[in-house]
Write a protein that holds these residues in place. Structure first.
Motif, PDB file in Angstrom:
ATOM      1  N   PHE A 220       1.004  -1.245  -0.070  1.00 16.73           N
ATOM      2  CA  PHE A 220       0.007  -0.044  -0.037  1.00 16.73           C
ATOM      3  C   PHE A 220       0.847   1.042   0.048  1.00 16.73           C
ATOM      4  CE2 PHE A 220       0.689  -1.493   4.328  1.00 16.73           C
ATOM      5  CZ  PHE A 220       1.080  -0.395   5.012  1.00 16.73           C
ATOM      6  N   PRO A 221       0.292   2.317  -0.425  1.00 11.14           N
ATOM      7  CA  PRO A 221       1.084   3.793  -0.568  1.00 11.14           C
ATOM      8  C   PRO A 221       1.603   4.077   0.927  1.00 11.14           C
ATOM      9  CG  PRO A 221      -0.865   3.983  -1.625  1.00 11.14           C
ATOM     10  CD  PRO A 221      -0.943   2.525  -0.902  1.00 11.14           C
ATOM     11  N   ALA A 222       2.766   4.492   0.921  1.00  6.27           N
ATOM     12  CA  ALA A 222       3.282   4.946   2.113  1.00  6.27           C
ATOM     13  C   ALA A 222       2.272   6.174   2.990  1.00  6.27           C
ATOM     14  CB  ALA A 222       4.744   5.564   2.012  1.00  6.27           C
ATOM     15  N   ARG A 223       1.672   6.790   2.268  1.00  5.06           N
ATOM     16  CA  ARG A 223       1.034   7.948   2.941  1.00  5.06           C
ATOM     17  C   ARG A 223      -0.112   7.228   3.734  1.00  5.06           C
ATOM     18  NH1 ARG A 223      -1.178   7.628  -2.441  1.00  5.06           N
ATOM     19  NH2 ARG A 223      -3.026   7.118  -2.652  1.00  5.06           N
ATOM     20  N   LYS A 224      -0.620   5.974   3.671  1.00  5.44           N
ATOM     21  CA  LYS A 224      -1.420   5.401   4.489  1.00  5.44           C
ATOM     22  C   LYS A 224      -0.945   4.752   5.650  1.00  5.44           C
ATOM     23  CE  LYS A 224      -4.772   3.760   0.749  1.00  5.44           C
ATOM     24  NZ  LYS A 224      -5.423   2.830   0.077  1.00  5.44           N
ATOM     25  N   MET A 225       0.315   5.063   6.028  1.00  8.45           N
ATOM     26  CA  MET A 225       1.064   4.790   7.004  1.00  8.45           C
ATOM     27  C   MET A 225       0.107   5.416   8.366  1.00  8.45           C
ATOM     28  SD  MET A 225       2.851   2.725   8.865  1.00  8.45           S
ATOM     29  CE  MET A 225       4.071   2.019   7.405  1.00  8.45           C
ATOM     30  N   ILE A 226      -0.477   6.571   8.457  1.00  6.88           N
ATOM     31  CA  ILE A 226      -1.177   7.167   9.341  1.00  6.88           C
ATOM     32  C   ILE A 226      -2.289   6.118   9.693  1.00  6.88           C
ATOM     33  CG2 ILE A 226      -2.489   8.324   7.505  1.00  6.88           C
ATOM     34  CD1 ILE A 226      -1.719   9.446  11.333  1.00  6.88           C
ATOM     35  N   THR A 227      -2.864   5.315   9.001  1.00 12.38           N
ATOM     36  CA  THR A 227      -4.086   4.393   9.218  1.00 12.38           C
ATOM     37  C   THR A 227      -3.390   3.233  10.114  1.00 12.38           C
ATOM     38  OG1 THR A 227      -5.071   5.043   7.068  1.00 12.38           O
ATOM     39  CG2 THR A 227      -5.872   3.063   8.135  1.00 12.38           C
ATOM     40  N   VAL A 228      -2.328   2.890   9.654  1.00 12.95           N
ATOM     41  CA  VAL A 228      -1.515   1.748  10.573  1.00 12.95           C
ATOM     42  C   VAL A 228      -1.404   2.471  11.805  1.00 12.95           C
ATOM     43  CG1 VAL A 228       0.350   0.343  10.586  1.00 12.95           C
ATOM     44  CG2 VAL A 228      -0.947   0.607   8.477  1.00 12.95           C
ATOM     45  N   ILE A 229      -0.718   3.382  12.102  1.00 12.96           N
ATOM     46  CA  ILE A 229      -0.324   4.023  13.379  1.00 12.96           C
ATOM     47  C   ILE A 229      -1.344   4.216  14.457  1.00 12.96           C
ATOM     48  CG2 ILE A 229       0.914   5.941  14.446  1.00 12.96           C
ATOM     49  CD1 ILE A 229       3.073   5.703  12.146  1.00 12.96           C
ATOM     50  N   LEU A 230      -2.403   4.786  13.671  1.00 19.56           N
ATOM     51  CA  LEU A 230      -3.800   5.189  14.673  1.00 19.56           C
ATOM     52  C   LEU A 230      -4.294   3.773  14.961  1.00 19.56           C
ATOM     53  CD1 LEU A 230      -5.292   8.163  12.718  1.00 19.56           C
ATOM     54  CD2 LEU A 230      -3.816   8.270  14.728  1.00 19.56           C
ATOM     55  N   ALA A 231      -4.488   2.957  13.941  1.00 20.66           N
ATOM     56  CA  ALA A 231      -5.014   1.682  14.324  1.00 20.66           C
ATOM     57  C   ALA A 231      -4.265   0.768  15.429  1.00 20.66           C
ATOM     58  CB  ALA A 231      -5.162   0.669  13.218  1.00 20.66           C
ATOM     59  N   ALA A 232      -2.890   0.997  15.311  1.00 25.34           N
ATOM     60  CA  ALA A 232      -2.010   0.460  16.482  1.00 25.34           C
ATOM     61  C   ALA A 232      -1.985   0.920  17.658  1.00 25.34           C
ATOM     62  CB  ALA A 232      -0.552   0.316  15.826  1.00 25.34           C
ATOM     63  N   LEU A 233      -2.585   2.386  17.751  1.00 22.95           N
ATOM     64  CA  LEU A 233      -2.737   2.959  19.279  1.00 22.95           C
ATOM     65  C   LEU A 233      -3.891   2.723  19.642  1.00 22.95           C
ATOM     66  CD1 LEU A 233      -1.151   6.455  18.205  1.00 22.95           C
ATOM     67  CD2 LEU A 233      -0.347   4.858  19.775  1.00 22.95           C
ATOM     68  N   ASP A 452      15.422   8.996  -4.061  1.00 27.37           N
ATOM     69  CA  ASP A 452      15.980   7.623  -3.942  1.00 27.37           C
ATOM     70  C   ASP A 452      15.183   6.397  -3.737  1.00 27.37           C
ATOM     71  OD1 ASP A 452      18.799   8.342  -4.098  1.00 27.37           O
ATOM     72  OD2 ASP A 452      18.500   9.091  -2.049  1.00 27.37           O
ATOM     73  N   ARG A 453      13.591   6.861  -3.759  1.00 29.10           N
ATOM     74  CA  ARG A 453      12.676   5.817  -3.640  1.00 29.10           C
ATOM     75  C   ARG A 453      12.725   4.596  -4.403  1.00 29.10           C
ATOM     76  NH1 ARG A 453       7.358   8.464  -1.647  1.00 29.10           N
ATOM     77  NH2 ARG A 453       7.780  10.291  -0.822  1.00 29.10           N
ATOM     78  N   ASP A 454      12.792   5.013  -5.971  1.00 28.11           N
ATOM     79  CA  ASP A 454      12.910   3.901  -6.930  1.00 28.11           C
ATOM     80  C   ASP A 454      13.943   3.077  -6.931  1.00 28.11           C
ATOM     81  OD1 ASP A 454      10.388   4.600  -7.614  1.00 28.11           O
ATOM     82  OD2 ASP A 454      11.058   6.071  -9.335  1.00 28.11           O
ATOM     83  N   VAL A 455      15.289   4.145  -6.491  1.00 25.90           N
ATOM     84  CA  VAL A 455      16.530   2.980  -6.451  1.00 25.90           C
ATOM     85  C   VAL A 455      16.660   2.071  -5.112  1.00 25.90           C
ATOM     86  CG1 VAL A 455      19.013   3.542  -6.136  1.00 25.90           C
ATOM     87  CG2 VAL A 455      18.025   5.096  -7.314  1.00 25.90           C
ATOM     88  N   ALA A 456      16.017   2.605  -4.118  1.00 26.62           N
ATOM     89  CA  ALA A 456      16.131   1.725  -2.973  1.00 26.62           C
ATOM     90  C   ALA A 456      15.205   0.522  -3.091  1.00 26.62           C
ATOM     91  CB  ALA A 456      16.071   2.436  -1.663  1.00 26.62           C
ATOM     92  N   GLY A 457      13.971   0.780  -4.088  1.00 29.83           N
ATOM     93  CA  GLY A 457      12.880  -0.134  -3.940  1.00 29.83           C
ATOM     94  C   GLY A 457      11.745   0.434  -3.080  1.00 29.83           C
ATOM     95  N   ALA A 458      11.592   1.476  -2.665  1.00 29.12           N
ATOM     96  CA  ALA A 458      10.864   2.229  -1.774  1.00 29.12           C
ATOM     97  C   ALA A 458       9.445   2.551  -2.461  1.00 29.12           C
ATOM     98  CB  ALA A 458      11.388   3.215  -0.971  1.00 29.12           C
ATOM     99  N   GLY A 459       9.415   2.879  -3.480  1.00 25.93           N
ATOM    100  CA  GLY A 459       8.285   3.138  -4.246  1.00 25.93           C
ATOM    101  C   GLY A 459       7.706   4.386  -3.707  1.00 25.93           C
TER     102      GLY A 459
END
Length: 460
Positions: A220-233, A452-459
Protein backbone atom coordinates in the motif's frame (compact mmCIF):
# COMPACT_ATOMS: atom_id res chain seq x y z
CA UNK A 1 21.64 -19.42 0.07
CA UNK A 2 22.21 -15.71 -0.36
CA UNK A 3 21.20 -13.58 -3.26
CA UNK A 4 21.74 -9.91 -2.67
CA UNK A 5 19.83 -9.03 -5.86
CA UNK A 6 16.54 -10.39 -4.58
CA UNK A 7 15.93 -7.57 -2.11
CA UNK A 8 12.90 -7.09 0.10
CA UNK A 9 9.61 -8.24 -1.42
CA UNK A 10 6.36 -6.25 -1.39
CA UNK A 11 4.00 -8.82 0.09
CA UNK A 12 2.36 -7.12 3.09
CA UNK A 13 -1.15 -5.72 2.72
CA UNK A 14 -2.59 -2.92 4.83
CA UNK A 15 -4.48 -5.20 7.22
CA UNK A 16 -1.45 -7.49 7.61
CA UNK A 17 0.66 -4.56 8.82
CA UNK A 18 -2.17 -3.36 11.09
CA UNK A 19 -2.43 -6.87 12.54
CA UNK A 20 1.34 -7.01 13.10
CA UNK A 21 1.44 -3.56 14.69
CA UNK A 22 -1.70 -3.82 16.84
CA UNK A 23 -0.85 -7.41 17.73
CA UNK A 24 2.63 -6.35 18.82
CA UNK A 25 1.10 -3.62 21.01
CA UNK A 26 -1.26 -6.14 22.59
CA UNK A 27 1.29 -8.89 23.05
CA UNK A 28 2.51 -10.13 26.40
CA UNK A 29 -0.14 -9.00 28.84
CA UNK A 30 -0.94 -12.60 29.90
CA UNK A 31 2.09 -12.47 32.21
CA UNK A 32 2.67 -8.69 32.37
CA UNK A 33 -0.65 -7.69 33.97
CA UNK A 34 0.63 -8.24 37.56
CA UNK A 35 3.22 -5.51 36.98
CA UNK A 36 0.49 -3.09 35.87
CA UNK A 37 -1.62 -3.81 38.95
CA UNK A 38 1.45 -3.50 41.17
CA UNK A 39 2.20 -0.04 39.78
CA UNK A 40 -1.22 1.49 39.43
CA UNK A 41 -4.03 -1.02 40.06
CA UNK A 42 -7.07 -1.19 37.82
CA UNK A 43 -6.38 2.42 36.83
CA UNK A 44 -4.39 0.91 33.96
CA UNK A 45 -7.77 0.56 32.23
CA UNK A 46 -7.98 4.35 32.16
CA UNK A 47 -4.31 4.94 31.42
CA UNK A 48 -4.28 2.94 28.18
CA UNK A 49 -6.69 5.16 26.19
CA UNK A 50 -5.08 8.28 27.67
CA UNK A 51 -1.67 7.08 26.49
CA UNK A 52 -3.04 6.43 23.00
CA UNK A 53 -4.14 10.06 22.85
CA UNK A 54 -0.91 11.42 24.34
CA UNK A 55 1.17 9.49 21.78
CA UNK A 56 -0.74 10.91 18.79
CA UNK A 57 1.86 13.69 18.19
CA UNK A 58 4.62 11.08 18.07
CA UNK A 59 2.52 8.92 15.74
CA UNK A 60 1.93 11.90 13.44
CA UNK A 61 5.68 12.52 13.22
CA UNK A 62 6.25 8.85 12.32
CA UNK A 63 3.50 9.04 9.70
CA UNK A 64 4.76 12.18 7.99
CA UNK A 65 8.36 10.99 7.90
CA UNK A 66 7.43 7.52 6.63
CA UNK A 67 5.40 9.01 3.77
CA UNK A 68 8.21 11.40 2.86
CA UNK A 69 11.12 8.96 3.30
CA UNK A 70 9.64 5.44 2.94
CA UNK A 71 12.70 3.34 3.66
CA UNK A 72 13.25 0.41 6.01
CA UNK A 73 16.08 2.48 7.53
CA UNK A 74 13.22 4.55 9.04
CA UNK A 75 14.45 6.55 12.07
CA UNK A 76 18.02 6.36 10.78
CA UNK A 77 17.39 8.11 7.47
CA UNK A 78 15.08 10.63 9.16
CA UNK A 79 17.64 11.65 11.80
CA UNK A 80 20.48 11.55 9.26
CA UNK A 81 18.55 13.91 6.97
CA UNK A 82 17.58 16.25 9.79
CA UNK A 83 20.92 16.24 11.62
CA UNK A 84 23.79 14.04 10.37
CA UNK A 85 24.79 10.41 9.86
CA UNK A 86 26.25 10.08 13.36
CA UNK A 87 22.98 11.15 14.94
CA UNK A 88 21.17 8.87 12.52
CA UNK A 89 23.22 5.90 13.65
CA UNK A 90 22.74 6.75 17.34
CA UNK A 91 18.97 6.95 16.81
CA UNK A 92 18.97 3.69 14.86
CA UNK A 93 21.03 1.87 17.48
CA UNK A 94 18.68 2.98 20.24
CA UNK A 95 15.71 2.02 18.07
CA UNK A 96 17.26 -1.40 17.54
CA UNK A 97 17.40 -1.80 21.34
CA UNK A 98 13.66 -1.04 21.54
CA UNK A 99 12.95 -3.71 18.95
CA UNK A 100 15.42 -6.43 19.84
CA UNK A 101 14.59 -6.73 23.57
CA UNK A 102 11.00 -7.67 22.70
CA UNK A 103 11.63 -11.21 21.35
CA UNK A 104 13.25 -12.39 24.61
CA UNK A 105 10.46 -10.69 26.59
CA UNK A 106 7.69 -12.56 24.82
CA UNK A 107 9.75 -15.75 24.84
CA UNK A 108 9.67 -15.53 28.64
CA UNK A 109 5.90 -15.25 28.44
CA UNK A 110 5.84 -18.71 26.87
CA UNK A 111 8.04 -19.86 29.75
CA UNK A 112 5.64 -18.32 32.29
CA UNK A 113 2.67 -20.02 30.64
CA UNK A 114 4.51 -23.35 30.72
CA UNK A 115 5.19 -22.78 34.43
CA UNK A 116 1.43 -22.77 35.01
CA UNK A 117 1.40 -26.47 34.14
CA UNK A 118 4.92 -27.62 35.12
CA UNK A 119 7.43 -26.39 37.71
CA UNK A 120 10.50 -24.95 35.98
CA UNK A 121 13.84 -24.09 37.55
CA UNK A 122 15.41 -20.65 37.04
CA UNK A 123 18.22 -22.33 35.09
CA UNK A 124 15.84 -23.92 32.59
CA UNK A 125 13.71 -20.82 31.91
CA UNK A 126 16.26 -18.86 29.81
CA UNK A 127 17.05 -22.02 27.85
CA UNK A 128 13.39 -22.49 26.92
CA UNK A 129 13.16 -18.83 25.92
CA UNK A 130 16.23 -19.23 23.72
CA UNK A 131 14.76 -22.38 22.16
CA UNK A 132 11.59 -20.48 21.22
CA UNK A 133 13.66 -17.73 19.57
CA UNK A 134 15.66 -20.31 17.62
CA UNK A 135 12.41 -21.78 16.27
CA UNK A 136 11.23 -18.38 15.09
CA UNK A 137 14.66 -17.62 13.62
CA UNK A 138 14.16 -20.60 11.29
CA UNK A 139 10.67 -19.43 10.28
CA UNK A 140 11.86 -15.83 9.84
CA UNK A 141 13.93 -16.82 6.83
CA UNK A 142 10.87 -17.65 4.71
CA UNK A 143 8.61 -15.26 2.75
CA UNK A 144 7.33 -12.37 4.83
CA UNK A 145 3.90 -13.08 3.36
CA UNK A 146 3.78 -16.03 5.79
CA UNK A 147 4.36 -13.66 8.71
CA UNK A 148 1.63 -11.34 7.45
CA UNK A 149 -0.95 -14.12 7.05
CA UNK A 150 -0.18 -15.56 10.48
CA UNK A 151 -0.51 -12.10 12.02
CA UNK A 152 -3.99 -11.59 10.53
CA UNK A 153 -5.27 -14.99 11.71
CA UNK A 154 -3.74 -14.64 15.17
CA UNK A 155 -5.07 -11.09 15.56
CA UNK A 156 -8.67 -12.01 14.77
CA UNK A 157 -8.63 -15.10 16.99
CA UNK A 158 -6.86 -13.58 19.99
CA UNK A 159 -8.90 -10.36 20.11
CA UNK A 160 -12.10 -12.39 19.72
CA UNK A 161 -11.14 -14.65 22.63
CA UNK A 162 -10.20 -11.68 24.81
CA UNK A 163 -13.57 -10.01 24.27
CA UNK A 164 -15.47 -13.27 24.90
CA UNK A 165 -13.51 -13.94 28.10
CA UNK A 166 -14.03 -10.36 29.30
CA UNK A 167 -17.80 -10.58 28.77
CA UNK A 168 -17.79 -13.89 30.66
CA UNK A 169 -15.98 -12.28 33.63
CA UNK A 170 -18.46 -9.40 33.78
CA UNK A 171 -21.45 -11.77 33.93
CA UNK A 172 -19.83 -14.64 35.87
CA UNK A 173 -21.26 -13.54 39.20
CA UNK A 174 -17.72 -13.06 40.55
CA UNK A 175 -17.07 -9.61 39.10
CA UNK A 176 -17.52 -6.89 41.71
CA UNK A 177 -16.87 -3.17 41.39
CA UNK A 178 -15.82 -3.11 45.04
CA UNK A 179 -12.72 -5.11 44.11
CA UNK A 180 -11.64 -1.88 42.44
CA UNK A 181 -13.22 0.89 44.51
CA UNK A 182 -12.77 -0.56 48.03
CA UNK A 183 -9.04 -1.22 47.85
CA UNK A 184 -7.53 2.17 47.16
CA UNK A 185 -9.65 2.97 44.12
CA UNK A 186 -8.48 2.93 40.54
CA UNK A 187 -5.10 4.36 41.54
CA UNK A 188 -4.18 2.80 44.92
CA UNK A 189 -0.61 4.11 44.75
CA UNK A 190 -1.69 7.69 44.13
CA UNK A 191 -0.41 10.12 41.54
CA UNK A 192 3.13 8.74 41.59
CA UNK A 193 1.85 5.25 40.88
CA UNK A 194 -0.30 6.59 38.05
CA UNK A 195 2.65 8.44 36.48
CA UNK A 196 4.99 5.47 36.93
CA UNK A 197 2.34 3.17 35.48
CA UNK A 198 1.77 5.47 32.51
CA UNK A 199 5.51 5.65 31.80
CA UNK A 200 5.93 1.89 32.04
CA UNK A 201 2.83 1.15 29.98
CA UNK A 202 4.22 3.26 27.14
CA UNK A 203 6.07 0.04 26.34
CA UNK A 204 2.80 -1.55 25.26
CA UNK A 205 2.54 1.01 22.44
CA UNK A 206 6.06 0.56 21.10
CA UNK A 207 4.59 -1.67 18.39
CA UNK A 208 3.32 1.32 16.41
CA UNK A 209 6.89 2.57 16.03
CA UNK A 210 8.13 -0.56 14.30
CA UNK A 211 5.77 -0.26 11.32
CA UNK A 212 7.90 2.17 9.22
CA UNK A 213 10.62 -0.48 8.99
CA UNK A 214 8.18 -2.61 6.96
CA UNK A 215 7.32 0.07 4.41
CA UNK A 216 9.57 -1.35 1.68
CA UNK A 217 7.64 -4.61 1.93
CA UNK A 218 4.19 -3.01 1.98
CA UNK A 219 1.83 -3.19 -0.99
CA UNK A 220 0.00 0.00 0.00
CA UNK A 221 1.14 3.64 -0.47
CA UNK A 222 3.37 5.06 2.25
CA UNK A 223 0.89 7.89 2.86
CA UNK A 224 -1.46 5.32 4.42
CA UNK A 225 0.94 4.65 7.27
CA UNK A 226 -1.13 7.07 9.35
CA UNK A 227 -3.98 4.53 9.21
CA UNK A 228 -1.69 1.77 10.50
CA UNK A 229 -0.28 3.89 13.32
CA UNK A 230 -3.65 5.16 14.55
CA UNK A 231 -5.04 1.61 14.43
CA UNK A 232 -2.02 0.38 16.40
CA UNK A 233 -2.73 3.02 19.05
CA UNK A 234 -6.50 2.84 19.44
CA UNK A 235 -7.46 -0.79 18.79
CA UNK A 236 -5.20 -1.97 21.64
CA UNK A 237 -6.39 0.95 23.82
CA UNK A 238 -9.98 -0.30 23.61
CA UNK A 239 -9.03 -3.97 24.09
CA UNK A 240 -6.76 -3.20 27.04
CA UNK A 241 -9.37 -0.99 28.69
CA UNK A 242 -12.06 -3.69 28.51
CA UNK A 243 -9.76 -6.55 29.54
CA UNK A 244 -8.08 -4.72 32.43
CA UNK A 245 -11.43 -3.57 33.82
CA UNK A 246 -12.79 -7.13 33.47
CA UNK A 247 -9.84 -8.69 35.30
CA UNK A 248 -9.70 -5.94 37.93
CA UNK A 249 -13.20 -6.69 39.10
CA UNK A 250 -12.37 -10.32 39.88
CA UNK A 251 -9.99 -9.61 42.78
CA UNK A 252 -8.34 -6.70 44.64
CA UNK A 253 -5.32 -5.19 42.90
CA UNK A 254 -2.86 -6.46 45.55
CA UNK A 255 -4.03 -10.03 44.92
CA UNK A 256 -3.64 -9.76 41.15
CA UNK A 257 -0.20 -8.16 41.57
CA UNK A 258 1.10 -11.35 43.20
CA UNK A 259 -0.15 -13.77 40.55
CA UNK A 260 2.10 -14.97 37.74
CA UNK A 261 -0.65 -15.29 35.07
CA UNK A 262 -3.78 -13.75 36.61
CA UNK A 263 -6.54 -14.84 34.25
CA UNK A 264 -6.26 -18.65 34.47
CA UNK A 265 -5.31 -18.46 38.15
CA UNK A 266 -8.35 -16.31 38.98
CA UNK A 267 -10.59 -18.58 36.88
CA UNK A 268 -9.30 -21.55 38.85
CA UNK A 269 -9.53 -19.93 42.31
CA UNK A 270 -13.07 -18.64 41.67
CA UNK A 271 -14.18 -22.03 40.33
CA UNK A 272 -15.22 -20.62 36.96
CA UNK A 273 -15.37 -22.69 33.76
CA UNK A 274 -11.92 -24.16 33.21
CA UNK A 275 -12.16 -23.73 29.44
CA UNK A 276 -12.16 -19.93 29.93
CA UNK A 277 -8.77 -20.12 31.65
CA UNK A 278 -7.38 -22.26 28.84
CA UNK A 279 -8.77 -19.80 26.29
CA UNK A 280 -7.01 -17.00 28.17
CA UNK A 281 -3.70 -18.86 28.02
CA UNK A 282 -4.21 -19.66 24.33
CA UNK A 283 -5.00 -16.06 23.37
CA UNK A 284 -2.12 -14.82 25.54
CA UNK A 285 0.31 -17.05 23.69
CA UNK A 286 -1.04 -15.84 20.35
CA UNK A 287 -0.49 -12.25 21.49
CA UNK A 288 3.04 -13.13 22.52
CA UNK A 289 3.79 -14.91 19.26
CA UNK A 290 2.46 -11.99 17.21
CA UNK A 291 4.71 -9.66 19.17
CA UNK A 292 7.66 -11.96 18.57
CA UNK A 293 6.96 -12.00 14.82
CA UNK A 294 6.54 -8.24 14.53
CA UNK A 295 9.54 -7.13 16.54
CA UNK A 296 11.85 -9.79 15.14
CA UNK A 297 10.95 -8.68 11.62
CA UNK A 298 11.44 -5.03 12.53
CA UNK A 299 14.77 -5.69 14.27
CA UNK A 300 16.17 -7.34 11.16
CA UNK A 301 14.94 -4.45 8.99
CA UNK A 302 16.64 -1.95 11.29
CA UNK A 303 19.97 -3.63 10.52
CA UNK A 304 19.05 -3.93 6.83
CA UNK A 305 18.22 -0.20 6.75
CA UNK A 306 21.49 0.79 8.44
CA UNK A 307 23.29 -1.22 5.76
CA UNK A 308 21.34 0.69 3.09
CA UNK A 309 22.88 3.86 4.50
CA UNK A 310 26.32 2.18 4.63
CA UNK A 311 26.52 2.47 8.39
CA UNK A 312 26.88 -1.31 8.53
CA UNK A 313 28.67 -3.61 6.04
CA UNK A 314 26.75 -4.66 2.89
CA UNK A 315 26.29 -8.19 4.28
CA UNK A 316 23.35 -6.94 6.36
CA UNK A 317 21.41 -5.95 3.25
CA UNK A 318 21.89 -9.34 1.59
CA UNK A 319 18.71 -11.35 1.25
CA UNK A 320 18.00 -15.01 0.56
CA UNK A 321 15.70 -16.30 -2.19
CA UNK A 322 12.67 -15.49 -0.03
CA UNK A 323 13.68 -11.82 0.27
CA UNK A 324 14.74 -12.18 3.91
CA UNK A 325 17.87 -10.45 5.31
CA UNK A 326 19.31 -13.68 6.66
CA UNK A 327 22.49 -12.25 8.20
CA UNK A 328 20.44 -9.62 10.03
CA UNK A 329 18.22 -12.44 11.33
CA UNK A 330 21.28 -14.19 12.77
CA UNK A 331 22.33 -11.00 14.59
CA UNK A 332 18.82 -10.54 15.99
CA UNK A 333 18.97 -14.09 17.35
CA UNK A 334 22.36 -13.36 18.94
CA UNK A 335 21.07 -10.24 20.71
CA UNK A 336 17.93 -12.09 21.78
CA UNK A 337 20.09 -14.74 23.44
CA UNK A 338 22.25 -12.02 25.03
CA UNK A 339 19.29 -10.28 26.68
CA UNK A 340 17.66 -13.59 27.63
CA UNK A 341 20.79 -14.62 29.53
CA UNK A 342 20.83 -11.30 31.42
CA UNK A 343 17.15 -11.54 32.30
CA UNK A 344 16.42 -12.50 35.91
CA UNK A 345 13.22 -13.34 37.77
CA UNK A 346 12.09 -9.69 37.57
CA UNK A 347 12.13 -9.92 33.78
CA UNK A 348 8.97 -7.83 33.29
CA UNK A 349 10.26 -4.72 35.08
CA UNK A 350 13.73 -5.29 33.61
CA UNK A 351 12.63 -5.26 29.98
CA UNK A 352 9.81 -2.73 30.49
CA UNK A 353 12.13 -0.10 31.91
CA UNK A 354 14.91 -0.83 29.41
CA UNK A 355 12.52 -0.44 26.48
CA UNK A 356 10.73 2.64 27.79
CA UNK A 357 13.93 4.64 28.23
CA UNK A 358 15.15 3.71 24.75
CA UNK A 359 11.73 4.40 23.21
CA UNK A 360 11.50 7.84 24.85
CA UNK A 361 14.88 8.81 23.36
CA UNK A 362 13.88 7.55 19.89
CA UNK A 363 10.50 9.30 20.00
CA UNK A 364 12.20 12.59 20.94
CA UNK A 365 14.70 12.35 18.08
CA UNK A 366 11.98 11.42 15.58
CA UNK A 367 9.83 14.42 16.58
CA UNK A 368 12.93 16.64 16.47
CA UNK A 369 13.72 15.32 12.98
CA UNK A 370 10.19 16.04 11.77
CA UNK A 371 10.46 19.54 13.23
CA UNK A 372 13.83 20.32 11.64
CA UNK A 373 12.93 18.88 8.24
CA UNK A 374 9.88 21.15 7.99
CA UNK A 375 12.42 24.00 7.65
CA UNK A 376 15.54 22.30 6.33
CA UNK A 377 13.75 20.41 3.54
CA UNK A 378 10.53 22.38 3.21
CA UNK A 379 10.36 21.61 -0.52
CA UNK A 380 10.42 17.81 -0.12
CA UNK A 381 7.18 16.15 -1.15
CA UNK A 382 5.11 15.04 1.85
CA UNK A 383 2.37 12.61 0.67
CA UNK A 384 1.04 12.79 4.23
CA UNK A 385 1.39 16.04 6.14
CA UNK A 386 0.82 16.16 9.88
CA UNK A 387 -1.78 18.70 11.03
CA UNK A 388 -0.51 21.55 13.23
CA UNK A 389 3.02 20.92 11.97
CA UNK A 390 5.85 22.16 14.17
CA UNK A 391 3.74 22.81 17.31
CA UNK A 392 2.54 19.21 17.14
CA UNK A 393 6.12 17.97 16.97
CA UNK A 394 7.10 20.16 19.94
CA UNK A 395 4.33 18.51 21.95
CA UNK A 396 5.71 15.14 20.81
CA UNK A 397 9.18 16.09 22.05
CA UNK A 398 7.80 17.14 25.44
CA UNK A 399 5.90 13.86 25.79
CA UNK A 400 9.00 11.89 24.78
CA UNK A 401 11.23 13.70 27.28
CA UNK A 402 8.78 12.96 30.10
CA UNK A 403 8.66 9.27 29.12
CA UNK A 404 12.45 9.05 29.20
CA UNK A 405 12.90 10.82 32.54
CA UNK A 406 10.29 8.76 34.38
CA UNK A 407 11.54 5.59 32.66
CA UNK A 408 15.04 6.10 34.06
CA UNK A 409 13.63 6.15 37.60
CA UNK A 410 12.11 2.70 37.01
CA UNK A 411 15.33 1.06 35.83
CA UNK A 412 16.27 -1.84 38.14
CA UNK A 413 19.92 -2.44 38.95
CA UNK A 414 19.94 -5.52 36.69
CA UNK A 415 19.21 -3.34 33.63
CA UNK A 416 22.30 -1.15 33.85
CA UNK A 417 24.93 -3.74 32.93
CA UNK A 418 23.40 -4.90 29.64
CA UNK A 419 22.41 -1.37 28.60
CA UNK A 420 25.94 -0.07 29.20
CA UNK A 421 27.40 -2.99 27.24
CA UNK A 422 24.92 -2.26 24.48
CA UNK A 423 25.89 1.44 24.36
CA UNK A 424 29.58 0.53 24.20
CA UNK A 425 28.88 -1.77 21.26
CA UNK A 426 26.99 1.06 19.54
CA UNK A 427 30.00 3.38 19.99
CA UNK A 428 32.45 0.77 18.71
CA UNK A 429 30.49 -0.02 15.53
CA UNK A 430 31.31 3.33 13.81
CA UNK A 431 34.96 2.85 14.81
CA UNK A 432 34.98 -0.60 13.24
CA UNK A 433 33.24 0.79 10.16
CA UNK A 434 35.98 3.39 9.68
CA UNK A 435 38.54 0.58 9.66
CA UNK A 436 36.34 -1.40 7.24
CA UNK A 437 36.04 1.58 4.86
CA UNK A 438 39.79 2.07 4.76
CA UNK A 439 40.14 -1.56 3.76
CA UNK A 440 37.46 -1.73 1.04
CA UNK A 441 37.33 1.90 -0.13
CA UNK A 442 34.33 3.67 -1.66
CA UNK A 443 31.84 2.82 1.09
CA UNK A 444 31.19 6.18 2.71
CA UNK A 445 27.84 6.72 4.49
CA UNK A 446 25.00 8.01 2.36
CA UNK A 447 21.78 9.85 3.18
CA UNK A 448 18.71 8.84 1.19
CA UNK A 449 16.27 11.46 -0.08
CA UNK A 450 12.78 11.24 -1.60
CA UNK A 451 14.49 10.99 -5.00
CA UNK A 452 15.97 7.62 -3.96
CA UNK A 453 12.61 5.86 -3.60
CA UNK A 454 12.86 3.91 -6.82
CA UNK A 455 16.58 3.18 -6.45
CA UNK A 456 16.05 1.66 -3.00
CA UNK A 457 12.86 -0.10 -4.03
CA UNK A 458 10.80 2.05 -1.70
CA UNK A 459 8.27 3.22 -4.27
CA UNK A 460 5.48 5.60 -3.40
Amino acid sequence: MANSSVGLKRELGLFSVIALAAGAVLGGWLAEAPYWFQLTGAGAAIIFPILAIILIPVGLAFSELTAMLPFSSAVDVWSSSAMNSSTGWATQWMFFLVQVVEPPLVAFIFVTAAGYFVDLSDVVKPLIAIGIMVIWYIVSNFNIDLTGKLAVVFFIVMVGITLIDSIYYFFSGHWELTNITAHGGFFPNGIYGAIAGASALVLKYIGFGMTPTLIQEAKFPARKMITVILAALFIPAVVYMIATFAIGGLAPHNVIAHLSIPEPQLVNSLDMAGIIGLFAIGSGLLYAFTTLMGFWTSSARVLYGASQLRQLPPWFSKTNKHGQPYIANIVVLAFGIFFALFTSTDWVQYIYSLSVVAAGIVYFLVCLSAYRLRTKQADWKRPYRSPAGKPMFVIGMAVSAAITIVGVTLLPASAWVPILIYIVIGVLVPVAMRIYRRRVGGYEPIILTPDDRDVAGAGE
